[in-house]
Design a protein around this motif. Sequence first.
Motif, PDB file in Angstrom:
ATOM      1  N   SER A   1       0.812  -1.221   0.000  1.00 24.83           N
ATOM      2  CA  SER A   1       0.000   0.000   0.000  1.00 24.83           C
ATOM      3  C   SER A   1       0.838   1.260   0.000  1.00 24.83           C
ATOM      4  N   GLY A   2       2.088   1.186   0.400  1.00 24.93           N
ATOM      5  CA  GLY A   2       2.923   2.373   0.533  1.00 24.93           C
ATOM      6  C   GLY A   2       2.950   2.921   1.949  1.00 24.93           C
ATOM      7  N   VAL A   3       2.130   2.377   2.829  1.00 27.90           N
ATOM      8  CA  VAL A   3       2.128   2.761   4.239  1.00 27.90           C
ATOM      9  C   VAL A   3       3.063   1.819   4.989  1.00 27.90           C
ATOM     10  N   THR A   4       3.979   2.380   5.746  1.00 29.69           N
ATOM     11  CA  THR A   4       4.912   1.536   6.500  1.00 29.69           C
ATOM     12  C   THR A   4       4.684   1.689   7.998  1.00 29.69           C
ATOM     13  N   GLN A   5       4.881   0.595   8.713  1.00 31.72           N
ATOM     14  CA  GLN A   5       4.716   0.587  10.153  1.00 31.72           C
ATOM     15  C   GLN A   5       5.891  -0.156  10.773  1.00 31.72           C
ATOM     16  N   THR A   6       6.378   0.391  11.869  1.00 35.24           N
ATOM     17  CA  THR A   6       7.419  -0.281  12.633  1.00 35.24           C
ATOM     18  C   THR A   6       7.103  -0.188  14.115  1.00 35.24           C
ATOM     19  N   PRO A   7       7.498  -1.183  14.900  1.00 31.54           N
ATOM     20  CA  PRO A   7       8.050  -2.460  14.463  1.00 31.54           C
ATOM     21  C   PRO A   7       6.939  -3.393  13.979  1.00 31.54           C
ATOM     22  N   LYS A   8       7.301  -4.530  13.425  1.00 28.92           N
ATOM     23  CA  LYS A   8       6.296  -5.504  13.001  1.00 28.92           C
ATOM     24  C   LYS A   8       5.719  -6.237  14.199  1.00 28.92           C
ATOM     25  N   HIS A   9       6.596  -6.573  15.130  1.00 30.41           N
ATOM     26  CA  HIS A   9       6.180  -7.289  16.324  1.00 30.41           C
ATOM     27  C   HIS A   9       6.783  -6.603  17.548  1.00 30.41           C
ATOM     28  N   LEU A  10       6.042  -6.662  18.643  1.00 36.35           N
ATOM     29  CA  LEU A  10       6.509  -6.055  19.878  1.00 36.35           C
ATOM     30  C   LEU A  10       5.984  -6.912  21.025  1.00 36.35           C
ATOM     31  N   ILE A  11       6.888  -7.351  21.870  1.00 35.60           N
ATOM     32  CA  ILE A  11       6.501  -8.110  23.053  1.00 35.60           C
ATOM     33  C   ILE A  11       6.988  -7.339  24.260  1.00 35.60           C
ATOM     34  N   THR A  12       6.085  -7.078  25.193  1.00 33.56           N
ATOM     35  CA  THR A  12       6.455  -6.294  26.356  1.00 33.56           C
ATOM     36  C   THR A  12       5.638  -6.752  27.555  1.00 33.56           C
ATOM     37  N   ALA A  13       5.957  -6.202  28.707  1.00 36.78           N
ATOM     38  CA  ALA A  13       5.300  -6.642  29.945  1.00 36.78           C
ATOM     39  C   ALA A  13       4.221  -5.649  30.367  1.00 36.78           C
ATOM     40  N   THR A  14       3.323  -6.114  31.211  1.00 39.29           N
ATOM     41  CA  THR A  14       2.291  -5.224  31.734  1.00 39.29           C
ATOM     42  C   THR A  14       2.932  -4.054  32.456  1.00 39.29           C
ATOM     43  N   GLY A  15       2.275  -2.903  32.337  1.00 42.44           N
ATOM     44  CA  GLY A  15       2.765  -1.706  32.988  1.00 42.44           C
ATOM     45  C   GLY A  15       3.767  -0.904  32.179  1.00 42.44           C
ATOM     46  N   GLN A  16       4.264  -1.486  31.097  1.00 38.22           N
ATOM     47  CA  GLN A  16       5.258  -0.802  30.278  1.00 38.22           C
ATOM     48  C   GLN A  16       4.623   0.179  29.299  1.00 38.22           C
TER      49      GLN A  16
ATOM     50  N   ARG B   1       1.563   7.013   3.038  1.00 39.71           N
ATOM     51  CA  ARG B   1       1.929   7.020   1.621  1.00 39.71           C
ATOM     52  C   ARG B   1       2.421   8.403   1.242  1.00 39.71           C
ATOM     53  N   SER B   2       3.304   8.451   0.271  1.00 39.27           N
ATOM     54  CA  SER B   2       3.822   9.733  -0.177  1.00 39.27           C
ATOM     55  C   SER B   2       2.673  10.635  -0.620  1.00 39.27           C
ATOM     56  N   GLY B   3       2.617  11.825  -0.066  1.00 37.03           N
ATOM     57  CA  GLY B   3       1.590  12.783  -0.455  1.00 37.03           C
ATOM     58  C   GLY B   3       0.335  12.750   0.385  1.00 37.03           C
ATOM     59  N   ASP B   4       0.149  11.687   1.174  1.00 36.09           N
ATOM     60  CA  ASP B   4      -1.050  11.612   2.011  1.00 36.09           C
ATOM     61  C   ASP B   4      -0.889  12.490   3.242  1.00 36.09           C
ATOM     62  N   LEU B   5      -1.953  13.213   3.575  1.00 36.92           N
ATOM     63  CA  LEU B   5      -1.899  14.141   4.702  1.00 36.92           C
ATOM     64  C   LEU B   5      -2.585  13.598   5.958  1.00 36.92           C
ATOM     65  N   SER B   6      -3.438  12.612   5.770  1.00 39.36           N
ATOM     66  CA  SER B   6      -4.239  12.114   6.883  1.00 39.36           C
ATOM     67  C   SER B   6      -3.742  10.743   7.332  1.00 39.36           C
ATOM     68  N   VAL B   7      -3.701  10.559   8.639  1.00 44.53           N
ATOM     69  CA  VAL B   7      -3.273   9.287   9.227  1.00 44.53           C
ATOM     70  C   VAL B   7      -4.324   8.826  10.231  1.00 44.53           C
ATOM     71  N   TYR B   8      -4.612   7.547  10.218  1.00 44.32           N
ATOM     72  CA  TYR B   8      -5.593   6.949  11.109  1.00 44.32           C
ATOM     73  C   TYR B   8      -4.921   5.804  11.876  1.00 44.32           C
ATOM     74  N   TRP B   9      -5.352   5.613  13.120  1.00 50.70           N
ATOM     75  CA  TRP B   9      -4.896   4.459  13.900  1.00 50.70           C
ATOM     76  C   TRP B   9      -6.102   3.589  14.263  1.00 50.70           C
ATOM     77  N   TYR B  10      -5.907   2.261  14.114  1.00 51.60           N
ATOM     78  CA  TYR B  10      -6.938   1.293  14.444  1.00 51.60           C
ATOM     79  C   TYR B  10      -6.343   0.197  15.329  1.00 51.60           C
ATOM     80  N   GLN B  11      -7.210  -0.384  16.135  1.00 51.00           N
ATOM     81  CA  GLN B  11      -6.852  -1.552  16.941  1.00 51.00           C
ATOM     82  C   GLN B  11      -7.717  -2.719  16.494  1.00 51.00           C
TER      83      GLN B  11
END
Lengths: 111, 112
Positions: free
Chosen positions: B2-17, B26-36
């Motif tokens: 899609s041209g959208v990059t995300q890092t890291p791919k995986h993350l393992i951490t402990a509670t409370g962290q 993507r190049s030229g896109d002005l809007s960013v959305y976050w989803y869970q």
Amino acid sequence: QKEVEQDPGPLSVPEGAIVSLNCTYSNSAFQYFMWYRQYSRKGPELLMYTYSSGNKEDGRFTAQVDKSSKYISLFIRDSQPSDSATYLCAMRKDSNYQLIWGAGTKLIIKP
Amino acid sequence: DSGVTQTPKHLITATGQRVTLRCSPRSGDLSVYWYQQSLDQGLQFLIQYYNGEERAKGNILERFSAQQFPDLHSELNLSSLELGDSALYFCASSARLASEQYFGPGTRLTVT
């Protein structure tokens, strides 16, 4: 009641069949309708984007919007095992940027 | 791709962290959305930014925050992590405020 309802499936069909995926919605203000495909643990991929009522075709995919019935459909012709994925519908109003998502239908195409 | 990059791919951490997820639109896109997206669940909209400004908020917890920087990349900060925060976190971008969204590959967060 959710604004957008989508049967979670799974929907299992034989290879080569015509698949019909559907969403119903309650808010008549929705004007823009989208279908996304999501393979397991991957990012959703935009398949179809339509405005208001009518049909839109792209290769084996046809999106249909019936605003009078508040019902949208995605048809897949000559289905392939590679079409096996979760299909999400999404829609928004003309005046609001936020997409309202269906829960997704899991589709399985059996070889 | 899609041209959208995300890092890291995986993350393992402990509670409370606390963790930070990064997204480049993507190049030229002005809007960013976050989803869970929790396991076998639908997409939950968290927050939207447009050209550096917050434009819409969904079901984002107070422990979560985000920002979009002048170069248009975005970061999602998750703090005081709980087991229930384990999920896929997707970033999407669009050219304008209300145009079609393109999704990145996601960051898989596991809280142990």
